[in-house]
Write a protein that holds these residues in place. Structure first.
Motif, PDB file in Angstrom:
ATOM      1  N   LEU A  73      37.491  38.180  51.738  1.00  0.00           N
ATOM      2  CA  LEU A  73      39.008  38.327  51.599  1.00  0.00           C
ATOM      3  C   LEU A  73      39.539  37.161  52.236  1.00  0.00           C
ATOM      4  O   LEU A  73      39.304  36.699  53.561  1.00  0.00           O
ATOM      5  CB  LEU A  73      39.500  39.492  52.600  1.00  0.00           C
ATOM      6  N   ASN A  74      40.739  36.716  51.584  1.00  0.00           N
ATOM      7  CA  ASN A  74      41.560  35.519  52.163  1.00  0.00           C
ATOM      8  C   ASN A  74      42.779  36.179  52.663  1.00  0.00           C
ATOM      9  O   ASN A  74      43.798  36.509  51.973  1.00  0.00           O
ATOM     10  CB  ASN A  74      41.750  34.609  51.151  1.00  0.00           C
ATOM     11  N   LEU A  75      42.713  36.718  54.221  1.00  0.00           N
ATOM     12  CA  LEU A  75      43.835  37.364  54.527  1.00  0.00           C
ATOM     13  C   LEU A  75      45.245  36.197  54.837  1.00  0.00           C
ATOM     14  O   LEU A  75      46.269  37.042  54.844  1.00  0.00           O
ATOM     15  CB  LEU A  75      43.607  37.985  56.001  1.00  0.00           C
ATOM     16  N   LYS A  76      44.769  35.199  55.051  1.00  0.00           N
ATOM     17  CA  LYS A  76      46.236  34.310  55.294  1.00  0.00           C
ATOM     18  C   LYS A  76      46.987  34.298  53.756  1.00  0.00           C
ATOM     19  O   LYS A  76      48.243  34.179  53.779  1.00  0.00           O
ATOM     20  CB  LYS A  76      45.806  32.744  55.591  1.00  0.00           C
ATOM     21  N   GLU A  77      46.300  34.010  52.467  1.00  0.00           N
ATOM     22  CA  GLU A  77      47.015  33.763  51.256  1.00  0.00           C
ATOM     23  C   GLU A  77      46.794  35.033  50.426  1.00  0.00           C
ATOM     24  O   GLU A  77      47.531  35.064  49.741  1.00  0.00           O
ATOM     25  CB  GLU A  77      46.172  32.720  50.604  1.00  0.00           C
ATOM     26  N   GLY A  78      46.130  35.990  50.785  1.00  0.00           N
ATOM     27  CA  GLY A  78      46.170  37.231  49.781  1.00  0.00           C
ATOM     28  C   GLY A  78      47.027  38.364  49.942  1.00  0.00           C
ATOM     29  O   GLY A  78      47.192  39.267  49.151  1.00  0.00           O
ATOM     30  N   GLY A  79      48.007  38.204  51.031  1.00  0.00           N
ATOM     31  CA  GLY A  79      49.037  39.152  51.033  1.00  0.00           C
ATOM     32  C   GLY A  79      48.871  40.366  51.556  1.00  0.00           C
ATOM     33  O   GLY A  79      47.692  40.951  52.043  1.00  0.00           O
ATOM     34  N   GLU A  80      49.755  41.211  51.009  1.00  0.00           N
ATOM     35  CA  GLU A  80      49.562  42.850  51.222  1.00  0.00           C
ATOM     36  C   GLU A  80      48.213  43.255  50.887  1.00  0.00           C
ATOM     37  O   GLU A  80      47.338  44.259  51.417  1.00  0.00           O
ATOM     38  CB  GLU A  80      50.653  43.592  50.698  1.00  0.00           C
ATOM     39  N   LEU A  81      47.773  42.855  49.615  1.00  0.00           N
ATOM     40  CA  LEU A  81      46.561  43.337  48.820  1.00  0.00           C
ATOM     41  C   LEU A  81      45.406  43.077  49.819  1.00  0.00           C
ATOM     42  O   LEU A  81      44.638  43.906  50.029  1.00  0.00           O
ATOM     43  CB  LEU A  81      46.230  42.801  47.402  1.00  0.00           C
ATOM     44  N   ALA A  82      45.234  41.912  50.105  1.00  0.00           N
ATOM     45  CA  ALA A  82      43.894  41.483  51.248  1.00  0.00           C
ATOM     46  C   ALA A  82      43.974  42.357  52.307  1.00  0.00           C
ATOM     47  O   ALA A  82      43.083  42.627  52.941  1.00  0.00           O
ATOM     48  CB  ALA A  82      44.111  40.155  51.337  1.00  0.00           C
ATOM     49  N   ASN A  83      45.230  42.502  52.867  1.00  0.00           N
ATOM     50  CA  ASN A  83      45.396  43.500  54.118  1.00  0.00           C
ATOM     51  C   ASN A  83      44.977  44.730  53.901  1.00  0.00           C
ATOM     52  O   ASN A  83      44.445  45.405  54.694  1.00  0.00           O
ATOM     53  CB  ASN A  83      46.892  43.069  54.823  1.00  0.00           C
ATOM     54  N   LEU A  85      42.899  45.918  51.603  1.00  0.00           N
ATOM     55  CA  LEU A  85      41.531  45.999  51.446  1.00  0.00           C
ATOM     56  C   LEU A  85      40.847  45.648  52.572  1.00  0.00           C
ATOM     57  O   LEU A  85      39.782  46.567  52.916  1.00  0.00           O
ATOM     58  CB  LEU A  85      41.025  44.818  50.293  1.00  0.00           C
ATOM     59  N   ASP A  86      41.246  44.999  53.439  1.00  0.00           N
ATOM     60  CA  ASP A  86      40.569  44.806  54.841  1.00  0.00           C
ATOM     61  C   ASP A  86      40.529  46.075  55.651  1.00  0.00           C
ATOM     62  O   ASP A  86      39.462  46.391  56.119  1.00  0.00           O
ATOM     63  CB  ASP A  86      41.318  43.904  55.740  1.00  0.00           C
ATOM     64  N   GLU A  87      41.672  46.808  55.646  1.00  0.00           N
ATOM     65  CA  GLU A  87      41.987  48.234  56.240  1.00  0.00           C
ATOM     66  C   GLU A  87      40.990  49.097  55.614  1.00  0.00           C
ATOM     67  O   GLU A  87      40.278  50.079  56.209  1.00  0.00           O
ATOM     68  CB  GLU A  87      43.242  48.433  56.183  1.00  0.00           C
ATOM     69  N   LEU A  88      40.869  49.069  54.054  1.00  0.00           N
ATOM     70  CA  LEU A  88      40.087  50.014  53.393  1.00  0.00           C
ATOM     71  C   LEU A  88      38.616  49.893  53.703  1.00  0.00           C
ATOM     72  O   LEU A  88      37.794  50.708  54.254  1.00  0.00           O
ATOM     73  CB  LEU A  88      40.074  50.062  52.008  1.00  0.00           C
ATOM     74  N   ASP A 128      38.661  40.942  31.916  1.00  0.00           N
ATOM     75  CA  ASP A 128      39.830  40.691  31.315  1.00  0.00           C
ATOM     76  C   ASP A 128      40.569  39.307  31.467  1.00  0.00           C
ATOM     77  O   ASP A 128      41.027  39.381  32.707  1.00  0.00           O
ATOM     78  CB  ASP A 128      40.828  41.814  31.783  1.00  0.00           C
ATOM     79  N   PRO A 129      40.461  38.357  30.633  1.00  0.00           N
ATOM     80  CA  PRO A 129      40.923  37.038  31.091  1.00  0.00           C
ATOM     81  C   PRO A 129      42.299  37.156  31.385  1.00  0.00           C
ATOM     82  O   PRO A 129      42.619  36.195  32.487  1.00  0.00           O
ATOM     83  CB  PRO A 129      40.485  36.293  29.716  1.00  0.00           C
ATOM     84  N   ALA A 130      43.167  37.746  30.856  1.00  0.00           N
ATOM     85  CA  ALA A 130      44.736  37.847  31.359  1.00  0.00           C
ATOM     86  C   ALA A 130      44.780  38.399  32.689  1.00  0.00           C
ATOM     87  O   ALA A 130      45.531  37.591  33.475  1.00  0.00           O
ATOM     88  CB  ALA A 130      45.461  38.604  30.313  1.00  0.00           C
ATOM     89  N   ALA A 131      44.157  39.090  33.160  1.00  0.00           N
ATOM     90  CA  ALA A 131      44.117  39.711  34.520  1.00  0.00           C
ATOM     91  C   ALA A 131      43.561  38.767  35.346  1.00  0.00           C
ATOM     92  O   ALA A 131      43.989  38.812  36.637  1.00  0.00           O
ATOM     93  CB  ALA A 131      43.440  41.035  34.541  1.00  0.00           C
ATOM     94  N   ALA A 132      42.473  38.026  35.129  1.00  0.00           N
ATOM     95  CA  ALA A 132      41.746  37.233  36.171  1.00  0.00           C
ATOM     96  C   ALA A 132      42.797  36.096  36.217  1.00  0.00           C
ATOM     97  O   ALA A 132      42.751  35.516  37.341  1.00  0.00           O
ATOM     98  CB  ALA A 132      40.675  36.726  35.421  1.00  0.00           C
ATOM     99  N   ARG A 133      43.562  35.669  35.139  1.00  0.00           N
ATOM    100  CA  ARG A 133      44.539  34.390  35.478  1.00  0.00           C
ATOM    101  C   ARG A 133      45.684  34.919  36.614  1.00  0.00           C
ATOM    102  O   ARG A 133      46.314  34.171  37.264  1.00  0.00           O
ATOM    103  CB  ARG A 133      45.037  34.215  34.307  1.00  0.00           C
ATOM    104  N   LYS A 134      46.226  36.192  36.385  1.00  0.00           N
ATOM    105  CA  LYS A 134      47.072  36.862  37.188  1.00  0.00           C
ATOM    106  C   LYS A 134      46.626  36.890  38.779  1.00  0.00           C
ATOM    107  O   LYS A 134      47.359  36.974  39.602  1.00  0.00           O
ATOM    108  CB  LYS A 134      47.652  37.894  36.868  1.00  0.00           C
ATOM    109  N   ALA A 135      45.279  37.156  38.949  1.00  0.00           N
ATOM    110  CA  ALA A 135      44.820  37.141  40.317  1.00  0.00           C
ATOM    111  C   ALA A 135      44.725  36.079  41.116  1.00  0.00           C
ATOM    112  O   ALA A 135      44.796  35.359  40.864  1.00  0.00           O
ATOM    113  CB  ALA A 135      43.405  37.839  40.221  1.00  0.00           C
TER     114      ALA A 135
END
Length: 135
Positions: A73-83, A85-88, A128-135
């Motif tokens: 996980l990239n907690l610095k740049e991953g925002g709320e999603l990374a945080n 996931l870290d908690e999960l 899903d190439p479109a989803a991968a570009r958004k991630a």
């Protein structure tokens, strides 16, 4: 590598080759697969009263989730999603520890279910190439 067991050595070498050739997405997929397999084995060992093997499988799952998936996980740049996931992941590690301590198959099932949902979503992003570009 265990040279006393040729099958284990072959299997280990195969996983190492897969890891070296995998994309970053593929490596995370391998971590999910490894954690899920370890939990499945832990439950089987628990049902067979194989305490040592159960503990080894749970420890492997904990190591994969705690040191593999969380470390990715990239907690610095991953925002709320990374945080989140870290908690999960921390929650899953705690549930696995409790499952081992209390011999509780329901906690293994819960941990498996949570990781399986994440693994499925992760695999969908990879296809899903479109989803991968958004991630």
């Amino acid at each position: 590598m265990n040279t006393n067991n040729p099958t284990a050595a072959y299997h280990s070498a195969g996983i190492e080759v897969q890891a070296m050739e995998a994309t970053p997405h593929g490596l995370i997929t391998m971590l999910f697969d490894g954690a899920l397999l370890a939990i499945k084995l832990a439950k089987a060992h628990m049902m067979e009263n194989k305490t040592i093997e159960k503990a080894q499988s749970i420890n492997k799952a904990i190591d994969i989730v705690g040191s593999g998936l969380r470390a990715a996980l990239n907690l610095k740049e991953g925002g709320e999603l990374a945080n989140n996931l870290d908690e999960l992941y921390e929650y899953v590690v705690m549930q696995l520890l409790k499952a081992n301590l209390n011999n509780d198959a329901a906690l293994l099932d819960e941990s498996y279910g949570l990781l399986e949902q994440l693994a499925d979503a992760w695999k969908d992003v990879g296809t899903d190439p479109a989803a991968a570009r958004k991630a």
